[in-house]
Design a protein around this motif. Sequence first.
Motif, PDB file in Angstrom:
ATOM      1  N   LEU A  79       0.826  -1.211   0.000  1.00 39.35           N
ATOM      2  CA  LEU A  79       0.000   0.000   0.000  1.00 39.35           C
ATOM      3  C   LEU A  79       0.864   1.267   0.000  1.00 39.35           C
ATOM      4  O   LEU A  79       0.524   2.261  -0.636  1.00 39.35           O
ATOM      5  N   LYS A  80       1.965   1.225   0.726  1.00 44.03           N
ATOM      6  CA  LYS A  80       2.865   2.381   0.784  1.00 44.03           C
ATOM      7  C   LYS A  80       3.419   2.696  -0.591  1.00 44.03           C
ATOM      8  O   LYS A  80       3.674   3.858  -0.906  1.00 44.03           O
ATOM      9  N   GLN A  81       3.601   1.693  -1.408  1.00 39.56           N
ATOM     10  CA  GLN A  81       4.134   1.925  -2.752  1.00 39.56           C
ATOM     11  C   GLN A  81       3.166   2.722  -3.611  1.00 39.56           C
ATOM     12  O   GLN A  81       3.559   3.442  -4.513  1.00 39.56           O
ATOM     13  N   TYR A  82       1.858   2.599  -3.328  1.00 42.98           N
ATOM     14  CA  TYR A  82       0.840   3.263  -4.144  1.00 42.98           C
ATOM     15  C   TYR A  82       0.424   4.605  -3.566  1.00 42.98           C
ATOM     16  O   TYR A  82      -0.337   5.330  -4.196  1.00 42.98           O
ATOM     17  N   GLU A  83       0.937   4.944  -2.407  1.00 46.00           N
ATOM     18  CA  GLU A  83       0.587   6.238  -1.794  1.00 46.00           C
ATOM     19  C   GLU A  83       1.391   7.348  -2.459  1.00 46.00           C
ATOM     20  O   GLU A  83       2.496   7.170  -2.924  1.00 46.00           O
ATOM     21  N   ILE A  84       0.805   8.508  -2.448  1.00 50.45           N
ATOM     22  CA  ILE A  84       1.468   9.677  -3.029  1.00 50.45           C
ATOM     23  C   ILE A  84       2.252  10.410  -1.979  1.00 50.45           C
ATOM     24  O   ILE A  84       2.069  10.486  -0.873  1.00 50.45           O
TER      25      ILE A  84
END
Length: 84
Positions: A79-84
């Motif tokens: 999920l952290k990878q997809y956060e801005i």
Amino acid sequence: MDLLQKQSYGLWYSFLIEKLIDWQEAKPNNKDLKNCVKAITEIGILSSQLITEVDVLTKKVDLIRNEKNKEIQKLRQELKQYEI
């Protein structure tokens, strides 16, 4: 059951079975004493099985919990990878 409880249980169980066997040997024709020895032996076997079952189930639950936590951490990282 923790270690101290297991030791206490074992000691009291051993004491009780030894006393019953002593009494049975002193009065070999006493059917009640024979039945008491059989009963306490059966109780000991069943208790031992239950203790073992609880230990196995506790280990399984711990393993499942650890696997679940690893999966949660993995998903959080994704999920952290997809956060801005």
